[in-house]
Design a protein around this motif. Sequence first.
Motif, PDB file in Angstrom:
ATOM      1  N   UNK A 219      44.825 -26.028   0.634  1.00 19.13           N
ATOM      2  CA  UNK A 219      46.032 -25.271   0.299  1.00 19.13           C
ATOM      3  C   UNK A 219      46.616 -24.512   1.491  1.00 19.13           C
ATOM      4  N   UNK A 220      46.006 -24.686   2.668  1.00 18.54           N
ATOM      5  CA  UNK A 220      46.632 -24.192   3.885  1.00 18.54           C
ATOM      6  C   UNK A 220      46.557 -22.701   4.117  1.00 18.54           C
ATOM      7  N   UNK A 221      45.428 -22.091   3.827  1.00 19.33           N
ATOM      8  CA  UNK A 221      45.255 -20.672   4.141  1.00 19.33           C
ATOM      9  C   UNK A 221      43.909 -20.464   4.829  1.00 19.33           C
ATOM     10  N   UNK A 222      43.766 -19.297   5.424  1.00 23.37           N
ATOM     11  CA  UNK A 222      42.544 -18.982   6.153  1.00 23.37           C
ATOM     12  C   UNK A 222      41.425 -18.600   5.185  1.00 23.37           C
ATOM     13  N   UNK A 223      40.205 -19.098   5.407  1.00 22.73           N
ATOM     14  CA  UNK A 223      39.075 -18.657   4.585  1.00 22.73           C
ATOM     15  C   UNK A 223      38.869 -17.145   4.722  1.00 22.73           C
ATOM     16  N   UNK A 224      38.255 -16.572   3.718  1.00 21.43           N
ATOM     17  CA  UNK A 224      38.022 -15.131   3.691  1.00 21.43           C
ATOM     18  C   UNK A 224      36.632 -14.837   4.254  1.00 21.43           C
ATOM     19  N   UNK A 225      36.589 -14.089   5.370  1.00 17.28           N
ATOM     20  CA  UNK A 225      35.307 -13.639   5.896  1.00 17.28           C
ATOM     21  C   UNK A 225      35.054 -12.208   5.433  1.00 17.28           C
ATOM     22  N   UNK A 226      33.937 -11.623   5.848  1.00 11.24           N
ATOM     23  CA  UNK A 226      33.573 -10.292   5.374  1.00 11.24           C
ATOM     24  C   UNK A 226      34.615  -9.248   5.761  1.00 11.24           C
ATOM     25  N   UNK A 227      35.123  -9.340   6.979  1.00 11.94           N
ATOM     26  CA  UNK A 227      36.123  -8.376   7.434  1.00 11.94           C
ATOM     27  C   UNK A 227      37.403  -8.482   6.610  1.00 11.94           C
ATOM     28  N   UNK A 228      37.845  -9.722   6.377  1.00 13.33           N
ATOM     29  CA  UNK A 228      39.050  -9.925   5.578  1.00 13.33           C
ATOM     30  C   UNK A 228      38.852  -9.447   4.141  1.00 13.33           C
ATOM     31  N   UNK A 229      37.658  -9.680   3.592  1.00 15.95           N
ATOM     32  CA  UNK A 229      37.375  -9.263   2.225  1.00 15.95           C
ATOM     33  C   UNK A 229      37.494  -7.750   2.085  1.00 15.95           C
ATOM     34  N   UNK A 230      36.928  -7.009   3.031  1.00 13.32           N
ATOM     35  CA  UNK A 230      37.001  -5.546   2.980  1.00 13.32           C
ATOM     36  C   UNK A 230      38.453  -5.070   3.037  1.00 13.32           C
ATOM     37  N   UNK A 231      39.261  -5.751   3.847  1.00 12.12           N
ATOM     38  CA  UNK A 231      40.678  -5.376   3.936  1.00 12.12           C
ATOM     39  C   UNK A 231      41.396  -5.660   2.619  1.00 12.12           C
ATOM     40  N   UNK A 232      41.134  -6.823   2.039  1.00 12.95           N
ATOM     41  CA  UNK A 232      41.794  -7.195   0.791  1.00 12.95           C
ATOM     42  C   UNK A 232      41.405  -6.270  -0.355  1.00 12.95           C
ATOM     43  N   UNK A 233      40.169  -5.812  -0.355  1.00 15.57           N
ATOM     44  CA  UNK A 233      39.703  -4.954  -1.445  1.00 15.57           C
ATOM     45  C   UNK A 233      40.417  -3.608  -1.468  1.00 15.57           C
ATOM     46  N   UNK A 234      41.048  -3.248  -0.346  1.00 19.24           N
ATOM     47  CA  UNK A 234      41.790  -1.996  -0.263  1.00 19.24           C
ATOM     48  C   UNK A 234      43.293  -2.184  -0.457  1.00 19.24           C
ATOM     49  N   UNK A 235      43.688  -3.388  -0.845  1.00 15.37           N
ATOM     50  CA  UNK A 235      45.091  -3.670  -1.132  1.00 15.37           C
ATOM     51  C   UNK A 235      45.282  -3.850  -2.635  1.00 15.37           C
ATOM     52  N   UNK A 236      46.481  -3.579  -3.106  1.00 15.06           N
ATOM     53  CA  UNK A 236      46.779  -3.854  -4.509  1.00 15.06           C
ATOM     54  C   UNK A 236      46.887  -5.359  -4.717  1.00 15.06           C
ATOM     55  N   UNK A 237      46.827  -5.769  -5.978  1.00 13.85           N
ATOM     56  CA  UNK A 237      46.932  -7.202  -6.293  1.00 13.85           C
ATOM     57  C   UNK A 237      48.247  -7.779  -5.787  1.00 13.85           C
ATOM     58  N   UNK A 238      49.331  -7.023  -5.924  1.00  9.60           N
ATOM     59  CA  UNK A 238      50.634  -7.526  -5.473  1.00  9.60           C
ATOM     60  C   UNK A 238      50.705  -7.594  -3.949  1.00  9.60           C
ATOM     61  N   UNK A 239      50.091  -6.629  -3.268  1.00 11.76           N
ATOM     62  CA  UNK A 239      50.062  -6.670  -1.805  1.00 11.76           C
ATOM     63  C   UNK A 239      49.279  -7.873  -1.297  1.00 11.76           C
ATOM     64  N   UNK A 240      48.198  -8.222  -1.994  1.00 11.89           N
ATOM     65  CA  UNK A 240      47.402  -9.384  -1.593  1.00 11.89           C
ATOM     66  C   UNK A 240      48.233 -10.656  -1.691  1.00 11.89           C
ATOM     67  N   UNK A 241      48.979 -10.799  -2.774  1.00 15.79           N
ATOM     68  CA  UNK A 241      49.828 -11.985  -2.950  1.00 15.79           C
ATOM     69  C   UNK A 241      50.872 -12.060  -1.841  1.00 15.79           C
TER      70      UNK A 241
END
Length: 212
Positions: free
Chosen positions: A30-52
Amino acid sequence: MNVVLFDFDGTIADSIETGIRVINRLAKEFGYQPIDLEALKRLQNLSSREIIKQTDISIFKLPFLLRRFVGEMRQEVQQIGVIPGMKEALQTLKTRGDRLGIVSTNSEENVRSFLETQQLDPLFDVVVCSGRPFGKSRLIKRILRQNQLDPRSVFYVGDETRDIEAAKKSGVRAIAVTWGFNSSQVLAAHQPDFLIQTPDQLLDILAWSVQP
């Protein structure tokens, strides 16, 4: 008596790690970057809409990705465990006489397979699912309407900011849990009615909140 509706992934099912593994498995297709630990921590601090908004996925591809994700999770669901302490909390709520339900963006097939495997299916009066990431408020409103429920006696329990948003749009009370995907900081910023750290805290909140 309270009516307590639950999100599924990350709230009842301990599925975050499995979900990330599936997301990464689909990354190349689907053409996106895999989620590593650093990216996961960043995403967990974003709202669902911000992640999209921040994802590399085309909005047109998103429905197809969600369908593939649900299909891949079907192969994993029987290996997923229950959040520690949640089974006991659910059993206690049911014994008290509360009515329990699940509102999820996973598939009903996956949810019911998990409940059967974990011997939780007798605890739930209703399971409703939608493939739309932000479609939960419609499902909650439908449950309210079909069962002629007073929103003041209904709670929605979830681990993401979109769960808080769905509860508020539906007029029910939001209980946010910190053991799932979103961090406690971003959950608190979205002002749920309650923010809890352990499943047993549900019991105190719902005992205190019983309607006469």
